[in-house]
Design an enzyme around this catalytic site. Sequence first.
Site, PDB file in Angstrom:
ATOM      1  N   GLU A 196     -47.164 -29.476  44.311  1.00 35.33           N
ATOM      2  CA  GLU A 196     -46.786 -29.249  43.180  1.00 35.33           C
ATOM      3  C   GLU A 196     -47.949 -29.586  42.049  1.00 35.33           C
ATOM      4  OE1 GLU A 196     -45.216 -28.490  39.599  1.00 35.33           O
ATOM      5  OE2 GLU A 196     -44.110 -28.198  41.132  1.00 35.33           O
ATOM      6  N   LYS A 254     -32.569 -30.594  27.697  1.00 32.55           N
ATOM      7  CA  LYS A 254     -32.019 -29.518  26.503  1.00 32.55           C
ATOM      8  C   LYS A 254     -30.553 -29.749  26.498  1.00 32.55           C
ATOM      9  CE  LYS A 254     -30.103 -26.089  27.979  1.00 32.55           C
ATOM     10  NZ  LYS A 254     -29.686 -24.867  28.521  1.00 32.55           N
ATOM     11  N   TYR A 282     -35.818 -36.933  42.652  1.00 29.53           N
ATOM     12  CA  TYR A 282     -36.200 -35.863  43.382  1.00 29.53           C
ATOM     13  C   TYR A 282     -37.406 -36.377  44.320  1.00 29.53           C
ATOM     14  CZ  TYR A 282     -33.444 -32.032  41.017  1.00 29.53           C
ATOM     15  OH  TYR A 282     -32.499 -31.151  40.556  1.00 29.53           O
ATOM     16  N   TYR A 297     -30.479 -16.756  25.309  1.00 32.62           N
ATOM     17  CA  TYR A 297     -29.971 -18.229  25.240  1.00 32.62           C
ATOM     18  C   TYR A 297     -30.705 -19.332  24.869  1.00 32.62           C
ATOM     19  CZ  TYR A 297     -32.109 -19.308  29.707  1.00 32.62           C
ATOM     20  OH  TYR A 297     -33.172 -19.778  30.798  1.00 32.62           O
ATOM     21  N   ILE A 298     -31.983 -19.514  25.081  1.00 31.70           N
ATOM     22  CA  ILE A 298     -32.842 -20.442  24.808  1.00 31.70           C
ATOM     23  C   ILE A 298     -33.014 -20.531  23.174  1.00 31.70           C
ATOM     24  CG2 ILE A 298     -35.083 -21.454  24.714  1.00 31.70           C
ATOM     25  CD1 ILE A 298     -35.584 -20.210  27.521  1.00 31.70           C
ATOM     26  N   GLU A 308     -29.690 -21.813  21.579  1.00 30.52           N
ATOM     27  CA  GLU A 308     -29.440 -23.154  21.826  1.00 30.52           C
ATOM     28  C   GLU A 308     -30.168 -24.008  21.213  1.00 30.52           C
ATOM     29  OE1 GLU A 308     -28.047 -22.670  26.565  1.00 30.52           O
ATOM     30  OE2 GLU A 308     -30.109 -23.238  26.107  1.00 30.52           O
ATOM     31  N   ARG A 314     -36.415  -9.107  17.280  1.00 31.01           N
ATOM     32  CA  ARG A 314     -37.001  -7.610  17.183  1.00 31.01           C
ATOM     33  C   ARG A 314     -36.015  -6.565  17.386  1.00 31.01           C
ATOM     34  NH1 ARG A 314     -37.332  -5.591  22.551  1.00 31.01           N
ATOM     35  NH2 ARG A 314     -37.343  -7.001  24.125  1.00 31.01           N
ATOM     36  N   GLY A 350     -38.550 -14.917  25.961  1.00 34.81           N
ATOM     37  CA  GLY A 350     -38.206 -14.658  27.258  1.00 34.81           C
ATOM     38  C   GLY A 350     -39.307 -15.518  28.244  1.00 34.81           C
ATOM     39  N   ASP A 389     -36.928 -18.401  39.816  1.00 39.45           N
ATOM     40  CA  ASP A 389     -37.355 -17.456  38.618  1.00 39.45           C
ATOM     41  C   ASP A 389     -38.637 -16.642  38.932  1.00 39.45           C
ATOM     42  OD1 ASP A 389     -35.598 -18.874  37.288  1.00 39.45           O
ATOM     43  OD2 ASP A 389     -36.722 -19.642  35.914  1.00 39.45           O
ATOM     44  N   THR A 410     -30.932 -21.934  37.398  1.00 38.92           N
ATOM     45  CA  THR A 410     -31.069 -22.964  38.449  1.00 38.92           C
ATOM     46  C   THR A 410     -30.123 -22.914  39.515  1.00 38.92           C
ATOM     47  OG1 THR A 410     -32.104 -24.364  36.483  1.00 38.92           O
ATOM     48  CG2 THR A 410     -31.208 -25.534  38.732  1.00 38.92           C
ATOM     49  N   ALA A 418     -23.831 -19.835  31.054  1.00 41.46           N
ATOM     50  CA  ALA A 418     -23.402 -20.371  29.739  1.00 41.46           C
ATOM     51  C   ALA A 418     -24.600 -20.582  28.817  1.00 41.46           C
ATOM     52  CB  ALA A 418     -22.800 -21.789  30.001  1.00 41.46           C
ATOM     53  N   HIS A 435      -0.821 -28.762  29.091  1.00 37.40           N
ATOM     54  CA  HIS A 435      -0.682 -28.832  27.677  1.00 37.40           C
ATOM     55  C   HIS A 435      -0.943 -30.084  27.162  1.00 37.40           C
ATOM     56  CE1 HIS A 435       0.903 -27.527  23.874  1.00 37.40           C
ATOM     57  NE2 HIS A 435       1.686 -28.499  23.734  1.00 37.40           N
TER      58      HIS A 435
END
Length: 448
Positions: free
Chosen positions: A35, A51, A100, A179-180, A183, A200, A264, A305, A313, A343, A437
């Site tokens: 990484e 986010k 992680y 979505y980005i 948001e 666009r 994108g 991705d 994710t 979402a 309810h």
Amino acid sequence: MMPYDYDLLVIGAGSGGTRAARVAAQHGARVAVAEEYRVGGTCVIRGCVPKKLLVYGAHFAEDLKDAKRFGWDVPDACHFDWPRLRDNVLAEVDRLNGAYTDTLTNNGVEIILQRAEVTGPNTVRLADGQEKTAERILLAVGAHPAIPDCPGNEHGITSNEAFHLDAIPRRILIAGAGYIANEFAGIFHQFGAHVIVMNRTQEILRGYELALRDRLLQISMMKGLEFRFDATFEGIAKGEDGCLTVRMSNHEPVVVDCVMFATGRVPNTRGLGLDSAGVELDGKGAVGVDADNRSTCPSIFAVGDVTNRIQLTPVAIREGQAFADTFYGGKPTRVDYSCVPSAVFSHPPIAQVGMTESEARQKLGEVKIYSSDFRPMKNVLAGRNERALYKMVCDATDRVVGIHMIGPDAPEILQGAAVAVKAGLTKAQFDETVALHPTMAEELVLLR
């Protein structure tokens, strides 16, 4: 002597890569992860997790206004401290990065904090010049934000930099309508910025249910967000005062303090050396893979991705799990890409699963539509006119093939409903379920 340094070498320690590495190691494989930045990947370090924390922070702007109607004495002018929220979010990112890292280490995965490039079907070269070999190589390098090609694009930022701003800009133009873009439009608006969304085309959130897209656009405009449709960049110029003048097609120029590109994401395959192993890419630079995540090189695989299948994710995690179970756990597994819920954490949020009405009509012909357009109870007492919309799409036999929602907590509500759609339940089975309810979720079993 072992023929390779590792059974599996994963390039990229994001959601898909870490899951594959951990599970493969648990199955007994000798695993390393290379990484170049930080363990955790886009979602944890510079994506959905930080986010969502900003989204939580942004919601307080409306909650504090609504609180008066619920009996709370709240000052008219509440002070918002952006650096405090920013630093707290980044501290949480640091914690997750450590978690992680510990998870991989505790499962016997070797972490190599260097960039790795493929040099052959079973070899990679690290940034320090070392060469490592592996029976299999897994590409899990993700994607990066696309930058429009226009004069002055160096003056803009992407979602990567949005988490590190010194201050909330007074005026911001956000390019894109996915979505980005939506948001961050909601986030910056709630934090006090004047937001202009530039796109666009004439559509926002392409691929989502049309009724929900129209509702979000209506609500966003009522809140004061501006939209510039059919607009492409002609240039961005920075003045002596630091302000940015944005010239665009079909509209007058606008002056803002910040331009954010949300146009994108591009798979991270450039400079990865994939040609050396015969790994073929598609027209967008993504790694082409089969149902078992195998590339055109038999020993090189890819998940997440970088494959540009579904850039979510949970999908990357499923792919990483399936890869590890298939090749190291003796449990052949393939990911089912049907009925994947998604979402948008806009203000208000959107959530959906399955086919839209348009998709269902094209694929199935006859469809049945049920909906509920209502004002959430909390909004009624708060004096807020914002309405929620739930929509159910069924086939000719009344099997539910899609559910689409916009309103408070829509993503939280949809997760359970997604199980029902995946299971192929019918509208009648929804109707037979007693309502809980008073909740917004009960509208799902009361749709007409």
